[in-house]
Each structure stands twice: as structure tokens, then as C-alpha cells.
Write an enzyme that holds these catalytic residues in place. Sequence first.
Site, short mmCIF file in Angstrom:
data_model
loop_
_atom_site.label_atom_id
_atom_site.label_comp_id
_atom_site.label_asym_id
_atom_site.label_seq_id
_atom_site.Cartn_x
_atom_site.Cartn_y
_atom_site.Cartn_z
N CYS A 115 -1.70 -10.31 -7.18
CA CYS A 115 -2.18 -11.44 -6.39
C CYS A 115 -2.16 -10.98 -4.93
CB CYS A 115 -1.22 -12.61 -6.63
SG CYS A 115 -1.70 -14.12 -5.81
N CYS A 161 0.86 -1.18 0.00
CA CYS A 161 0.00 0.00 0.00
C CYS A 161 0.90 1.24 0.00
CB CYS A 161 -0.88 -0.01 1.25
SG CYS A 161 -1.79 1.53 1.48
ZN LIG Z 1 -2.64 1.11 3.58
#
Ligand SMILES: [Zn+2]
Length: 135
Positions: A122, A99
Site C-alpha cells: 500500500c 526504497c
Molecule cells: Zn529511492
Amino acid sequence: MSDVKKIEKTEAEWRAILTPEQYHIMREKGTERAFTGALVNNHDDGIYRCGACDAPLFPSDTKFESGSGWPSFWAPVSPTAVETHEDRSYGMRRIEATCATCGAHLGHIFPDGPKPTGERFCINSASLKFEKGKE
Ligand SMILES: [Zn+2]
């Protein structure tokens, strides 16, 4: 330059927010067992957010059936939403996806996805939070 506003927390703060499974996968780069994740067979329209910080990561219309046992996407919501890193663990050379906002481990990217990108993100279900409805 990325326009992503970073979120930084201590490991103790992440431990307090995340379940033990989420912490293991997102902060210690674990992998859930194939076909065990809650979102593998989710086909609803909506947005997949980061399970740790809520940042939007993948739109449901880039999700596809890869047969791998993990939620698979061919593109993130924007090029800056997900960061990539070379991962040489376990004697393999893979591309890790994290992220961009909080650095959580999401999964890996493989070059065998469908058109138009040819990429397969994935991703562990435990790293995602699904929000139903069109963005
Ligand atoms: Zn995050």
C-alpha cells in the site's frame, strides 16, 4: 546480500530535491490522504519508480484495485528493490516498505493481497513517479 547501490543524502539535500509533500511522506514517514494521490487510478502500462531517487520499484502489471485509496501492488520489480521494517508507531504493528536504494518511506505491506503473493503493498502516490511504456 543486496546488489542495490545505496544513495545517501543529507536531509537538507532531500529537502532541496523533493516537494514539501514528498519530503513529509518519504523522509518523515507521512501518509497522503486516501483517494487524493495522482496514481491511485492510473491503469497505464509502465514502471513505478521511486519519487526520490528514480529506482524502479513496481511494474504496472502487479498493480491492483484494493479499494484502499492508495496505489496497491502485490509485488515489487525485484525482491531487493523494496526493504521492509517492522513499524510499531501509532500503537499498531505494521510492516513498513522503504526504497532499498535511498531509504525513502513508501508505505506499508499488509497480508491481505491477491494471489500469487498474498501481499498488498500500500504505497503513497507521492512516493512514486510513473514512467509510461513497457520496461
Ligand atoms: Zn529511492
